[in-house]
Scaffold this active site. Structure first.
Site, PDB file in Angstrom:
ATOM      1  N   LYS A   1      -2.648  13.175  -0.839  1.00  0.00           N
ATOM      2  CA  LYS A   1      -4.111  13.222  -0.815  1.00  0.00           C
ATOM      3  C   LYS A   1      -4.637  14.655  -0.955  1.00  0.00           C
ATOM      4  O   LYS A   1      -3.941  15.619  -0.664  1.00  0.00           O
ATOM      5  CB  LYS A   1      -4.631  12.642   0.519  1.00  0.00           C
ATOM      6  CG  LYS A   1      -4.169  11.236   0.809  1.00  0.00           C
ATOM      7  CD  LYS A   1      -5.021  10.194   0.133  1.00  0.00           C
ATOM      8  CE  LYS A   1      -6.282   9.904   0.878  1.00  0.00           C
ATOM      9  NZ  LYS A   1      -6.251   8.842   1.841  1.00  0.00           N
TER      10      LYS A   1
ATOM     11  N   CYS B   1     -35.415   7.228  24.047  1.00  0.00           N
ATOM     12  CA  CYS B   1     -36.785   7.313  24.519  1.00  0.00           C
ATOM     13  C   CYS B   1     -37.057   6.075  25.358  1.00  0.00           C
ATOM     14  O   CYS B   1     -36.840   4.955  24.907  1.00  0.00           O
ATOM     15  CB  CYS B   1     -37.721   7.369  23.310  1.00  0.00           C
ATOM     16  SG  CYS B   1     -39.413   6.983  23.742  1.00  0.00           S
TER      17      CYS B   1
ATOM     18  N   CYS C   1     -39.376  12.507  24.700  1.00  0.00           N
ATOM     19  CA  CYS C   1     -39.245  12.034  23.322  1.00  0.00           C
ATOM     20  C   CYS C   1     -40.102  12.886  22.385  1.00  0.00           C
ATOM     21  O   CYS C   1     -41.301  13.054  22.635  1.00  0.00           O
ATOM     22  CB  CYS C   1     -39.688  10.570  23.261  1.00  0.00           C
ATOM     23  SG  CYS C   1     -39.861   9.958  21.579  1.00  0.00           S
TER      24      CYS C   1
ATOM     25  N   ASP D   1     -10.153   6.042  -6.487  1.00  0.00           N
ATOM     26  CA  ASP D   1     -10.775   5.590  -5.248  1.00  0.00           C
ATOM     27  C   ASP D   1     -11.628   4.359  -5.526  1.00  0.00           C
ATOM     28  O   ASP D   1     -12.838   4.438  -5.664  1.00  0.00           O
ATOM     29  CB  ASP D   1     -11.627   6.730  -4.682  1.00  0.00           C
ATOM     30  CG  ASP D   1     -11.958   6.489  -3.231  1.00  0.00           C
ATOM     31  OD1 ASP D   1     -11.428   5.530  -2.653  1.00  0.00           O
ATOM     32  OD2 ASP D   1     -12.751   7.263  -2.678  1.00  0.00           O
TER      33      ASP D   1
ATOM     34  N   CYS E   1     -43.850   4.132  22.040  1.00  0.00           N
ATOM     35  CA  CYS E   1     -43.376   5.127  21.077  1.00  0.00           C
ATOM     36  C   CYS E   1     -43.639   4.669  19.636  1.00  0.00           C
ATOM     37  O   CYS E   1     -43.256   3.555  19.258  1.00  0.00           O
ATOM     38  CB  CYS E   1     -41.884   5.356  21.282  1.00  0.00           C
ATOM     39  SG  CYS E   1     -41.217   6.608  20.197  1.00  0.00           S
TER      40      CYS E   1
ATOM     41  N   CYS F   1     -43.176  10.604  21.139  1.00  0.00           N
ATOM     42  CA  CYS F   1     -44.278  10.092  21.963  1.00  0.00           C
ATOM     43  C   CYS F   1     -44.386  10.775  23.314  1.00  0.00           C
ATOM     44  O   CYS F   1     -45.299  10.494  24.078  1.00  0.00           O
ATOM     45  CB  CYS F   1     -44.119   8.584  22.164  1.00  0.00           C
ATOM     46  SG  CYS F   1     -42.778   8.150  23.271  1.00  0.00           S
TER      47      CYS F   1
ATOM     48  N   GLU G   1       0.174  10.705 -11.102  1.00  0.00           N
ATOM     49  CA  GLU G   1      -1.101  10.277 -11.700  1.00  0.00           C
ATOM     50  C   GLU G   1      -2.180  10.309 -10.622  1.00  0.00           C
ATOM     51  O   GLU G   1      -1.861  10.398  -9.443  1.00  0.00           O
ATOM     52  CB  GLU G   1      -0.936   8.865 -12.292  1.00  0.00           C
ATOM     53  CG  GLU G   1      -0.655   7.822 -11.240  1.00  0.00           C
ATOM     54  CD  GLU G   1       0.158   6.617 -11.739  1.00  0.00           C
ATOM     55  OE1 GLU G   1       0.939   6.761 -12.691  1.00  0.00           O
ATOM     56  OE2 GLU G   1       0.017   5.554 -11.129  1.00  0.00           O
TER      57      GLU G   1
ATOM     58  N   SER H   1       0.863  -1.181   0.000  1.00  0.00           N
ATOM     59  CA  SER H   1       0.000   0.000   0.000  1.00  0.00           C
ATOM     60  C   SER H   1       0.905   1.238   0.000  1.00  0.00           C
ATOM     61  O   SER H   1       2.123   1.115  -0.124  1.00  0.00           O
ATOM     62  CB  SER H   1      -0.954  -0.033   1.182  1.00  0.00           C
ATOM     63  OG  SER H   1      -0.234   0.111   2.360  1.00  0.00           O
ATOM     64  N   LEU H   2       0.312   2.394   0.089  1.00  0.00           N
ATOM     65  CA  LEU H   2       1.103   3.619  -0.026  1.00  0.00           C
ATOM     66  C   LEU H   2       1.011   4.434   1.249  1.00  0.00           C
ATOM     67  O   LEU H   2      -0.037   4.487   1.880  1.00  0.00           O
ATOM     68  CB  LEU H   2       0.550   4.484  -1.169  1.00  0.00           C
ATOM     69  CG  LEU H   2       0.698   3.962  -2.590  1.00  0.00           C
ATOM     70  CD1 LEU H   2      -0.073   4.852  -3.544  1.00  0.00           C
ATOM     71  CD2 LEU H   2       2.171   3.925  -2.969  1.00  0.00           C
TER      72      LEU H   2
ATOM     73  N   TYR I   1      -1.891   0.737 -13.242  1.00  0.00           N
ATOM     74  CA  TYR I   1      -0.844   1.715 -12.946  1.00  0.00           C
ATOM     75  C   TYR I   1       0.492   1.112 -12.531  1.00  0.00           C
ATOM     76  O   TYR I   1       1.395   1.836 -12.153  1.00  0.00           O
ATOM     77  CB  TYR I   1      -1.315   2.715 -11.891  1.00  0.00           C
ATOM     78  CG  TYR I   1      -2.072   2.086 -10.733  1.00  0.00           C
ATOM     79  CD1 TYR I   1      -1.418   1.285  -9.815  1.00  0.00           C
ATOM     80  CD2 TYR I   1      -3.437   2.295 -10.588  1.00  0.00           C
ATOM     81  CE1 TYR I   1      -2.096   0.707  -8.770  1.00  0.00           C
ATOM     82  CE2 TYR I   1      -4.134   1.712  -9.536  1.00  0.00           C
ATOM     83  CZ  TYR I   1      -3.454   0.918  -8.629  1.00  0.00           C
ATOM     84  OH  TYR I   1      -4.129   0.333  -7.594  1.00  0.00           O
TER      85      TYR I   1
ATOM     86  N   LYS J   1      -4.957   9.268  -7.884  1.00  0.00           N
ATOM     87  CA  LYS J   1      -5.180   8.139  -6.981  1.00  0.00           C
ATOM     88  C   LYS J   1      -6.653   7.772  -7.096  1.00  0.00           C
ATOM     89  O   LYS J   1      -7.527   8.504  -6.623  1.00  0.00           O
ATOM     90  CB  LYS J   1      -4.816   8.512  -5.551  1.00  0.00           C
ATOM     91  CG  LYS J   1      -4.960   7.342  -4.597  1.00  0.00           C
ATOM     92  CD  LYS J   1      -4.359   7.692  -3.246  1.00  0.00           C
ATOM     93  CE  LYS J   1      -4.460   6.532  -2.254  1.00  0.00           C
ATOM     94  NZ  LYS J   1      -5.757   5.907  -2.145  1.00  0.00           N
TER      95      LYS J   1
HETATM   96  S1  IVH Z   1       0.508   2.472  -6.803  1.00  0.00           S
HETATM   97  C1  IVH Z   1       3.570  -0.126  -4.938  1.00  0.00           C
HETATM   98  N1  IVH Z   1      -1.059   4.066  -8.150  1.00  0.00           N
HETATM   99  O1  IVH Z   1      -4.146   3.386  -3.523  1.00  0.00           O
HETATM  100  C2  IVH Z   1       2.593   0.859  -5.428  1.00  0.00           C
HETATM  101  N2  IVH Z   1      -1.972   2.964  -6.273  1.00  0.00           N
HETATM  102  O2  IVH Z   1      -3.283   3.779  -0.670  1.00  0.00           O
HETATM  103  C3  IVH Z   1       1.235   0.450  -5.183  1.00  0.00           C
HETATM  104  N3  IVH Z   1      -4.327   3.453  -5.877  1.00  0.00           N
HETATM  105  O3  IVH Z   1      -3.849   0.079  -2.516  1.00  0.00           O
HETATM  106  C4  IVH Z   1       0.164   1.333  -5.541  1.00  0.00           C
HETATM  107  N4  IVH Z   1      -4.625   4.785  -7.585  1.00  0.00           N
HETATM  108  O4  IVH Z   1      -5.330   0.532  -4.491  1.00  0.00           O
HETATM  109  C5  IVH Z   1      -0.952   3.249  -7.108  1.00  0.00           C
HETATM  110  N5  IVH Z   1      -2.342   5.473  -9.462  1.00  0.00           N
HETATM  111  C6  IVH Z   1      -2.235   4.657  -8.437  1.00  0.00           C
HETATM  112  C7  IVH Z   1      -3.331   4.388  -7.581  1.00  0.00           C
HETATM  113  C8  IVH Z   1      -3.148   3.539  -6.501  1.00  0.00           C
HETATM  114  C9  IVH Z   1      -5.197   4.214  -6.549  1.00  0.00           C
HETATM  115  C10 IVH Z   1      -4.670   2.728  -4.636  1.00  0.00           C
HETATM  116  C11 IVH Z   1      -4.182   1.322  -4.543  1.00  0.00           C
HETATM  117  C12 IVH Z   1      -3.487   1.225  -3.226  1.00  0.00           C
HETATM  118  C13 IVH Z   1      -3.913   2.436  -2.511  1.00  0.00           C
HETATM  119  C14 IVH Z   1      -2.814   2.893  -1.583  1.00  0.00           C
END
Ligand code: IVH
Length: 714
Positions: free
Chosen positions: A354, A464, A448, A157, A470, A451, A153, A122-123, A266, A155
């Site tokens: 973010k 209540c 309430c 969701d 009620c 009632c 690029e 994850s990031l 990505y 992120k």
């Molecule tokens: S790169 C090792 N690129 O964000 C690099 N992640 O908070 C791994 N996500 O679990 C991730 N857009 O699901 C990457 N352009 C993007 C992304 C991205 C969304 C998500 C991904 C990851 C989460 C991390």
């Protein structure tokens, strides 16, 4: 659902930029045979099939990924129909990568687990400029270079997936899961139109490729989906991310096929040929293979460029067709990525930068209190309608009294509203002005609003106390009263209760005992027999044990176990009603919260009236416990912890058996645990039990103790 509708439901955005409503394709695709081929040699059929599939794939890519179709809908339809018909007459030639195979496969029993080839990291995320600068400083220091090139690029969701291509064919896809092991969602992923089932071959493709991407749903598609499912009576998804996740993790991929999912990739996670030297070229390579990649992205020569990209992206965020919650910044050179390496769960070379959550300013016009089904009072701010991220918001929950006090929200205040998780509106903060220009602080009501019963309190929560009287709680109260562990009135489930209340036949608990067969036969779904049966089972509930009756009243904190404790301690309902706080606190298992709740309940005269009415109508409350509670004295008050799988009980059944015996189930082991039941493959709880000297039971021993036939060895 027709093929055409399925396909339409899967429209994808073709680029990052806002798109007009996608045009409608496949108006008339059906499997009816409209194409009348003259007899063809097998080799010709094969050649035609291959050519058709290639052609359709190319147009899918142009349409779903590029957003630049080259042929009209009807031309496309003709190709698709020809393919359907050829496959129909030559079923042995249907391949899993055929565009016709996107409609879903037979339902699965469960999603199987698959290990990822590479851990799905994850990031780390950051929100402000200083942190971005610090990230850049870390990179330049560790790489010993004055400046680093970044690829940035959006992120997305959604939910992260791993996609595997072998010899150019999409062979497997999985969710992220815990990062090491995910769920196999291959058949579901196949239904996503923007995901190529076969890589484009112009530049040659690798024997093996693993890519990572994000599956998500467009906002307009999400809203339309929610409308569709709520009209059917199902619960709406809270946000596009949940909708995407729920749709992708379906056991029935034909359902997934009707859900408008999209995918964007990505990262290359594994590749059998040498990988491109930079992230930027990696994305370009993916695109050449026909895999959708973020089209809105920037190669940034410096961290200032990254910040500009972040600013610009945030400024167009609300105009996008789908949710993004930041920008992902990656060191562009892959050799540098390797040098930087990773921490335990995230790479050192990338960061999620973010956006600040969306907030808008508005005014609190009023604060009202709503009463939930279980009597909880929730303060709600009525707002001057304001648009937050494309949605008009006119109410926001204030959750509870503590929250109102903490945020100090009063009528007339100007507040900033945000969409938490980007859907449920909440008041983020108040825009401060001098107190003398504000109205008086908000206080929760004493009675309430629904009632008029007294209001009780449990910590920050007000409720209540008129559970039995009620209007807001009536349905819930009757359902609870009639439920299995209370008066056990057969035939009086949720649906019937709703009918009785909505039709005005039942306005109080006592009205149940006034129902006649004639009343019931008038209701939809009732016939002579079912009406008689319900009247009889209601009448049959008139003789009830004290514990079940207490349980049925729905007094807060008084569940099955405490009802039994009370029924053992006291001989009649009158005695219980007369017991004050001190008397109740003398009972070992009763603490201040339970006693306060009981006292508040009896102090509401209308609850007493409602009980008196029931008694007038013939309800007889027998002292003591219900039959079948013979284990009571032995196991009362004991605590069980389960670990591992059971063969003869489901976890629910085991829990019920324990509770019926007057004991309870806890989730963790402590010195106070009475027994640990160790089933198949027990976990660390077994070790803890050994360490603490807690008695350990096998499933058989547990069964014997509980006295259930099914627990005995078969
Ligand atoms: S790169 C090792 N690129 O964000 C690099 N992640 O908070 C791994 N996500 O679990 C991730 N857009 O699901 C990457 N352009 C993007 C992304 C991205 C969304 C998500 C991904 C990851 C989460 C991390």
């Amino acid at each position: 659902m027709s093929n055409a509708a399925k396909v339409k439901a899967n429209m994808a955005p073709s680029s990052f930029d806002p798109l007009p409503t996608p045009m409608v394709r496949f108006e008339t695709v059906t499997s009816s045979v409209r194409y009348h081929p003259s007899p063809m040699a097998h080799a010709d059929i094969l050649a035609r099939l291959i050519a058709l599939k290639d052609e359709i794939r190319r147009h899918d890519y142009l349409y779903y990924v590029k957003g630049r179709p080259e042929i009209s809908d009807s031309q496309y339809d003709r190709l698709f129909r020809e393919l359907i018909d050829l496959e129909h007459t030559n079923p042995e030639l249907v391949t899993p990568d055929s565009p016709t195979q996107r409609v879903g496969a037979p339902p699965l029993e469960s999603l199987s687990k698959v290990p990822h080839e590479q851990p799905m990291l994850s990031l780390d995320s950051i929100v402000d400029q200083e942190e971005v600068q610090a990230f850049n400083q870390r990179m330049t220091r560790e790489l010993e270079t004055p400046s680093v090139e970044y690829s940035a690029e959006p992120k997305f969701d959604g939910l992260s997936v791993e996609l595997v291509y072998d010899y150019g064919m999409f062979t497997r896809g999985a969710t992220r899961g815990d990062g090491t092991t995910g769920e196999d969602v291959t058949v579901n992923l196949r239904t996503i139109r923007s995901l190529p089932l076969q890589l484009q071959a112009q530049s040659g493709f690798p024997d093996h490729l693993v890519v990572r991407g994000e599956v998500y749903m467009r906002l307009d598609d999400f809203q339309a989906l929610n409308r569709r499912i709520t009209e059917r009576g199902d619960d709406a998804f809270a946000n596009p991310r949940n909708a995407a996740s729920g749709s992708l993790r379906q056991l029935d991929s034909t359902i997934t096929a009707t859900r408008p999912l999209v995918v964007t990739c990505y990262e290359i996670m594994a590749l059998s040929t040498p990988a491109p030297p930079t992230h930027w070229e990696e994305l370009e390579q993916l695109a050449r293979w026909g895999i959708p990649v973020p089209t809105h992205r920037r190669l940034c020569a410096s961290i200032d460029d990254v910040m500009a990209f972040h600013r610009e992206t945030e400024s167009i965020r609300d105009r996008l067709l789908y949710e993004i919650d930041g920008v992902v910044v990656k060191v562009n050179r892959r050799d540098w990525q390797h040098r930087l390496g990773m921490k335990s769960r995230s790479p050192r070379w990338a960061i999620a930068y973010k956006f600040t959550p969306r907030k808008e300013i508005t005014v609190v016009e009023d604060i009202v209190v709503s009463v939930g089904r279980t009597g909880t009072l929730t303060p709600v701010a009525l707002l001057k309608p304001v648009e937050v991220g494309g949605v008009t918001i006119s109410r926001a929950t204030l959750h509870n009294a503590d929250e109102v006090a903490r945020k100090d929200i009063r009528i007339g205040d100007t507040v900033k509203v945000e969409r938490a998780g980007d859907v449920i509106p909440a008041i983020a903060e108040r825009v401060p002005i001098p107190d003398e220009r504000r109205s008086v602080p908000f206080l929760m009501p004493d009675h309430c609003p629904m009632c008029g019963s007294n209001v009780g309190r449990e910590g920050a929560y007000f409720y209540c106390t008129g559970q039995l009287v009620c209007g807001a709680q009536l349905k819930g109260a009757i359902e609870h009263f009639a439920s299995k562990h209370a008066l056990n009135i057969e035939g009086l489930g949720k649906k019937t209760v709703a009918q009785l209340v909505d039709e005005g036949l039942v306005r109080s608990l006592a009205d149940l005992y006034r129902l006649t067969k004639e009343d019931l036969v008038r209701l939809e779904g009732f016939a002579d027999r079912s009406a008689t049966a319900l009247v009889e089972s209601i009448a049959g509930s008139k003789a009830v044990s004290l514990d079940r009756f207490l349980m049925g009243l729905g007094i807060r904190q008084v569940g099955q176990h405490i009802a039994k404790v009370l029924a053992r301690e006291f001989t009649s309902l009158e005695e219980i009603m007369a017991a004050d706080r001190e008397r109740l606190l003398q009972i070992r298992e009763i603490g201040p919260e339970i006693s306060d709740s009981l006292v508040a309940y009896w102090s509401e005269p209308r609850n007493r009236d409602a009980i008196a009415q029931l008694q007038t109508l013939g309800l007889q409350i027998a002292p003591g416990l219900a039959k079948g509670d013979r284990m009571e004295s032995l196991l009362a008050g004991k605590t069980f912890v389960f670990t591992g799988g059971l063969d003869h009980f489901t976890r629910d059944e085991a829990q019920r058996a324990v509770e019926t015996a007057g004991a309870r189930v806890a989730s963790s082991v402590s010195k106070k645990t009475s027994y640990v039941v160790a089933g198949r493959d027990p976990g660390s709880k077994l070790d803890q039990a050994r360490m603490l000297g807690v008695p350990i039971l096998t499933e058989q021993e547990f069964g014997a103790l509980i006295g259930e036939e099914k627990g005995k060895p078969s």
